[in-house]
Design a protein around this motif. Structure first.
Motif, mmCIF file in Angstrom:
data_model
loop_
_atom_site.group_PDB
_atom_site.id
_atom_site.type_symbol
_atom_site.label_atom_id
_atom_site.label_comp_id
_atom_site.label_asym_id
_atom_site.label_seq_id
_atom_site.Cartn_x
_atom_site.Cartn_y
_atom_site.Cartn_z
ATOM 1 N N ALA A 190 0.832 -1.206 0.000
ATOM 2 C CA ALA A 190 0.000 0.000 0.000
ATOM 3 C C ALA A 190 0.868 1.258 0.000
ATOM 4 N N GLY A 191 1.961 1.226 0.754
ATOM 5 C CA GLY A 191 2.842 2.396 0.808
ATOM 6 C C GLY A 191 3.477 2.689 -0.535
ATOM 7 N N GLU A 192 3.832 1.649 -1.253
ATOM 8 C CA GLU A 192 4.420 1.848 -2.585
ATOM 9 C C GLU A 192 3.407 2.509 -3.516
ATOM 10 N N LYS A 193 2.160 2.027 -3.473
ATOM 11 C CA LYS A 193 1.119 2.627 -4.325
ATOM 12 C C LYS A 193 0.879 4.091 -3.957
ATOM 13 N N ILE A 194 0.812 4.359 -2.668
ATOM 14 C CA ILE A 194 0.546 5.737 -2.230
ATOM 15 C C ILE A 194 1.690 6.659 -2.652
ATOM 16 N N GLN A 195 2.915 6.243 -2.461
ATOM 17 C CA GLN A 195 4.032 7.122 -2.811
ATOM 18 C C GLN A 195 4.085 7.394 -4.310
ATOM 19 N N LYS A 196 3.789 6.372 -5.137
ATOM 20 C CA LYS A 196 3.753 6.600 -6.588
ATOM 21 C C LYS A 196 2.643 7.582 -6.953
ATOM 22 N N ALA A 197 1.489 7.402 -6.322
ATOM 23 C CA ALA A 197 0.367 8.305 -6.616
ATOM 24 C C ALA A 197 0.679 9.724 -6.155
ATOM 25 N N TRP A 198 1.366 9.857 -5.028
ATOM 26 C CA TRP A 198 1.764 11.195 -4.529
ATOM 27 C C TRP A 198 2.653 11.894 -5.549
ATOM 28 N N LEU A 199 3.580 11.147 -6.121
ATOM 29 C CA LEU A 199 4.454 11.735 -7.136
ATOM 30 C C LEU A 199 3.660 12.092 -8.385
ATOM 31 N N GLY A 200 2.757 11.186 -8.778
ATOM 32 C CA GLY A 200 1.962 11.426 -9.982
ATOM 33 C C GLY A 200 1.112 12.668 -9.872
ATOM 34 N N ARG A 201 0.593 12.936 -8.694
ATOM 35 C CA ARG A 201 -0.267 14.109 -8.475
ATOM 36 C C ARG A 201 0.510 15.343 -8.016
ATOM 37 N N GLU A 202 1.824 15.164 -7.833
ATOM 38 C CA GLU A 202 2.639 16.275 -7.314
ATOM 39 C C GLU A 202 1.979 16.890 -6.094
ATOM 40 N N VAL A 203 1.653 16.028 -5.140
ATOM 41 C CA VAL A 203 0.887 16.454 -3.967
ATOM 42 C C VAL A 203 1.637 17.470 -3.118
ATOM 43 N N VAL A 204 2.926 17.267 -2.960
ATOM 44 C CA VAL A 204 3.672 17.987 -1.921
ATOM 45 C C VAL A 204 3.847 19.467 -2.254
ATOM 46 N N GLN A 205 3.646 20.299 -1.239
ATOM 47 C CA GLN A 205 4.011 21.710 -1.382
ATOM 48 C C GLN A 205 5.233 21.956 -0.493
ATOM 49 N N CYS A 206 5.088 22.490 0.716
ATOM 50 C CA CYS A 206 6.291 22.665 1.547
ATOM 51 C C CYS A 206 6.814 21.326 2.051
ATOM 52 N N GLY A 207 5.911 20.353 2.194
ATOM 53 C CA GLY A 207 6.315 18.996 2.545
ATOM 54 C C GLY A 207 6.257 18.654 4.014
ATOM 55 N N TYR A 208 6.085 19.655 4.880
ATOM 56 C CA TYR A 208 6.253 19.374 6.300
ATOM 57 C C TYR A 208 5.249 18.351 6.833
ATOM 58 N N CYS A 209 4.029 18.415 6.369
ATOM 59 C CA CYS A 209 2.995 17.502 6.871
ATOM 60 C C CYS A 209 2.980 16.173 6.153
ATOM 61 N N GLN A 210 3.763 16.052 5.075
ATOM 62 C CA GLN A 210 3.487 14.988 4.105
ATOM 63 C C GLN A 210 3.866 13.584 4.572
ATOM 64 N N SER A 211 4.884 13.447 5.416
ATOM 65 C CA SER A 211 5.154 12.087 5.883
ATOM 66 C C SER A 211 3.978 11.579 6.696
ATOM 67 N N GLY A 212 3.385 12.447 7.506
ATOM 68 C CA GLY A 212 2.203 12.046 8.264
ATOM 69 C C GLY A 212 1.022 11.756 7.361
ATOM 70 N N GLN A 213 0.865 12.582 6.325
ATOM 71 C CA GLN A 213 -0.242 12.346 5.378
ATOM 72 C C GLN A 213 -0.093 10.982 4.710
#
Ligand code: FES
Ligand code: FES
Length: 164
Positions: A82-105
């Motif tokens: 599941a983590g692999e799928k989520i991380q790929k999708a995060w990259l695909g959507r360019e989710v991150v902005q400043c990034g500070y909250c993102q490991s928790g997200q």
């Protein structure tokens, strides 16, 4: 007192007071800084890790309560299906902005997907409502979780979910 904790499949022995939060042990004792300190009061989700697969706020979890449990952090979540799928999708959507909250997200999203492979909007809102993003990436987060659930590594060309 010495506690041995299983973090990402590796045992770590630390000599700390039993009531010290897991977050402090991860960051300041072991030196794993991927898990972030935000509020320190269980309110923002920046410090989320998995304890026996359950998304948990490490800032309000004492080290003596987790010594017999399996802890997974952002450093190793990509090794889970599941983590692999989520991380790929995060990259695909360019989710991150400043990034500070993102490991928790990502930790909360991965726990959701592992327990519910096809979450609807209400499921996503319930699972993610405790993770605060001051950059307002919520729309992209929701889109990325749906991409991960649908097996999409990258979004289409309509830019849906890329803003907000
Ligand atoms: S730092 Fe743990 S919930 Fe905010
Ligand atoms: S990406 Fe900046 S706080 Fe969430």
């Amino acid at each position: 007192m010495a506690y041995t904790v299983d973090i990402n499949g590796t045992p770590h022995t630390v000599d700390v007071d039993g009531d010290i939060p897991l977050l402090w042990v991860l960051r300041d004792v072991i030196g794993m800084t991927g898990t972030k300190f935000g509020c320190g009061a269980g309110l923002c989700g920046a410090c989320t890790v998995h304890i026996d697969g359950v998304a948990t706020r490490s800032c309000i979890t004492s080290i003596d309560s987790v010594s017999k449990k399996q802890i997974t952090t952002i450093e190793a979540i990509g090794n889970t299906p599941a983590g692999e799928k989520i991380q790929k999708a995060w990259l695909g959507r360019e989710v991150v902005q400043c990034g500070y909250c993102q490991s928790g997200q990502i930790m909360s999203a991965t726990a959701l997907l592992a327990s519910n492979p096809h979450p609807n909007d209400a499921d996503i809102d319930n699972a993610m409502s405790g993770n605060i993003c001051r950059c307002g990436t919520y729309v992209r987060i929701r889109a990325a979780i749906k991409d991960a659930a649908n097996g999409n590594d990258a979004p289409g060309n309509d830019n849906h979910g890329r803003r907000g």
